[in-house]
Design an enzyme around this catalytic site. Structure first.
Site, PDB file in Angstrom:
ATOM      1  N   SER A 183      44.975  34.853  41.435  1.00 37.95           N
ATOM      2  CA  SER A 183      44.833  35.605  40.192  1.00 37.95           C
ATOM      3  C   SER A 183      45.891  35.306  39.155  1.00 37.95           C
ATOM      4  O   SER A 183      45.650  35.446  37.953  1.00 37.95           O
ATOM      5  CB  SER A 183      44.834  37.110  40.492  1.00 37.95           C
ATOM      6  OG  SER A 183      46.048  37.500  41.121  1.00 37.95           O
ATOM      7  N   HIS A 211      38.334  36.770  41.877  1.00 36.62           N
ATOM      8  CA  HIS A 211      38.404  35.928  40.682  1.00 36.62           C
ATOM      9  C   HIS A 211      37.565  34.660  40.826  1.00 36.62           C
ATOM     10  O   HIS A 211      37.670  33.758  39.992  1.00 36.62           O
ATOM     11  CB  HIS A 211      39.856  35.565  40.385  1.00 36.62           C
ATOM     12  CG  HIS A 211      40.711  36.747  40.057  1.00 36.62           C
ATOM     13  ND1 HIS A 211      40.911  37.201  38.768  1.00 36.62           N
ATOM     14  CD2 HIS A 211      41.395  37.600  40.861  1.00 36.62           C
ATOM     15  CE1 HIS A 211      41.702  38.270  38.791  1.00 36.62           C
ATOM     16  NE2 HIS A 211      42.001  38.532  40.048  1.00 36.62           N
ATOM     17  N   LYS A 242      35.414  42.645  37.475  1.00 35.83           N
ATOM     18  CA  LYS A 242      35.724  41.412  36.740  1.00 35.83           C
ATOM     19  C   LYS A 242      34.427  40.816  36.197  1.00 35.83           C
ATOM     20  O   LYS A 242      33.897  41.300  35.204  1.00 35.83           O
ATOM     21  CB  LYS A 242      36.521  40.480  37.642  1.00 35.83           C
ATOM     22  CG  LYS A 242      37.864  41.127  38.047  1.00 35.83           C
ATOM     23  CD  LYS A 242      38.648  40.335  39.019  1.00 35.83           C
ATOM     24  CE  LYS A 242      39.992  40.981  39.307  1.00 35.83           C
ATOM     25  NZ  LYS A 242      39.907  42.315  39.945  1.00 35.83           N
TER      26      LYS A 242
END
Length: 393
Positions: A183, A211, A242
């Site tokens: 990240s 991610h 996300k």
């Protein structure tokens, strides 16, 4: 003052930074999370969000959340075990499992909770969990919550990973846990080598793809897909906060393993389920991603454009293949100062300081969205270049 609170009285780090006028945290948004935001009364170009596909502003995603709120109310008021399972939860789990090419998925109320719940349920007293040193904090806390032994290997160092594997006593259970996309740095895990070592030593493999989902792999399916290793990774963990523009987390794996975690994970059993609106928004975002696989391609393209523009301006970045592009600033005060200067100039970035980095390797984390335009990137990079060439006070 009671003894337990002495540490609170002695904590002044935030006050010291505020006195310098460079405190970087808790800036208040006054608009949607998007490529441009209103933050504390001023337009800022957002280069500090994990909204990789830009779907928090997608009308289909927003409308799904509104409809769920109207149909199911504001919350579930209970654990999935009891009164907290909605048909929406089951639909999300089934569709996500199909998308990820896994037998089963179960959802958690947050991404952080997902790692807590998975690792603590699977790692027993005589088991070993082996982690990359740069793994997310939630992985570390999941290891602490388990009854097993945690070993750490140097970041992306396969020789050190093998050294740790070779120390595990014969007959012990082993789980290797790694971020898929790291990240802070944007690095991609060396998954082929990790999988090969796992097979050699009889270990399971878990990838935190918070991610990676929506970012890399076929149609945004993540790190295992990126390497063609979907059948070699036992567990995926990810988040809805996300790329899927909502809130919550998930575990994907075999039916037997997922079922075991559902019935043995205390963070899962003793937490209220994802709210109806969050669940519906995540499901709608997943359907948008399935229907428009060009979104991750656009994300890759705009990230490559940003990397090239930053490089052309002579800005020292950490190269990667992901939308996470760190800019080196080295020292903590310099990093905080540059972040404040950028914020004042209209660009929001994240500061990365110890313990997330070594004391002399501080950086500004920039991240990009599929919905950024080249014109916005040009504007932001020009501002970054102007700020970085200005002498520090």
């Amino acid at each position: 003052m009671r003894k337990i609170f002495e540490k609170c009285e002695e904590f002044h780090q935030d006050e010291d930074i505020k006195k310098l006028g460079i405190y970087p945290y808790f800036h208040a948004l006054e608009s949607r999370q998007d490529v441009e935001v209103m933050m504390e009364g001023k337009r800022r170009i957002m280069l500090g969000s994990n909204n990789y596909l830009g779907l928090t502003a997608n009308e289909e995603v927003i409308e799904a959340g509104v409809r769920a709120y109207e149909q199911y109310g504001s919350g579930c008021s209970g654990s999935r075990f009891l009164n907290g399972t909605l048909r929406l939860h089951l639909e999300l789990e089934q569709e996500l499992a199909l998308f990820l090419h896994k037998e089963a998925v179960t959802t958690f109320s947050t991404g952080f909770q997902s790692n807590l719940g998975i690792i603590s349920a699977l790692i027993g007293r005589h088991d070993y969990v082996i982690c990359d040193r740069e793994n997310h904090a939630s992985i570390y806390d999941g290891c602490k919550l388990s009854n097993g032994t945690m070993l750490r290997y140097k970041h992306a160092d396969m020789q050190d990973l093998e050294d740790k594997l070779s120390r595990v006593p014969d007959g012990a259970g082993i789980l290797i846990v790694t971020d898929g996309v790291f990240s802070m740095s944007g690095d991609i895990a060396k998954l082929p080598e990790i999988v090969a070592l796992a097979e050699k030593y009889g270990a399971g493999v878990m990838v935190d793809d918070a991610h990676g989902l929506g970012v890399i792999g076929d149609g945004g399916r993540g790190t295992a897909s990126y390497f063609g290793l979907e059948d070699k990774v036992d567990i995926y963990m990810g988040t809805f906060s996300k790329s899927l523009a909502s809130l919550g987390g998930y575990m994907a794996g075999s039916e037997r393993v997922v079922n075991f975690v559902r019935h043995n994970s205390r963070p899962f059993i003793f937490s209220a389920s994802i709210t109806p609106a969050s669940c519906a928004s995540a499901l709608a975002a997943l359907r948008v991603l399935e229907r428009t696989p060009e979104l991750p391609q656009r994300l890759q393209a705009i990230s490559a454009y940003a990397r090239q523009r930053l490089t052309d301006k002579g800005i020292r970045i950490r190269m990667s293949e992901t939308p996470i592009i760190p800019i080196y600033t080295y020292e903590a005060i310099a990093t905080l100062t540059r972040a404040k200067q950028l914020y004042d100039a209209g660009v929001y970035v994240n500061t990365v300081l110890p313990p997330a980095t070594a004391p002399t390797e501080c950086l500004l984390r920039t991240s990009y969205m599929a919905t950024h335009t080249e014109a916005l990137i040009d504007e932001a990079v020009d501002i970054i270049a102007d700020v970085l060439k200005t002498p520090l006070p």
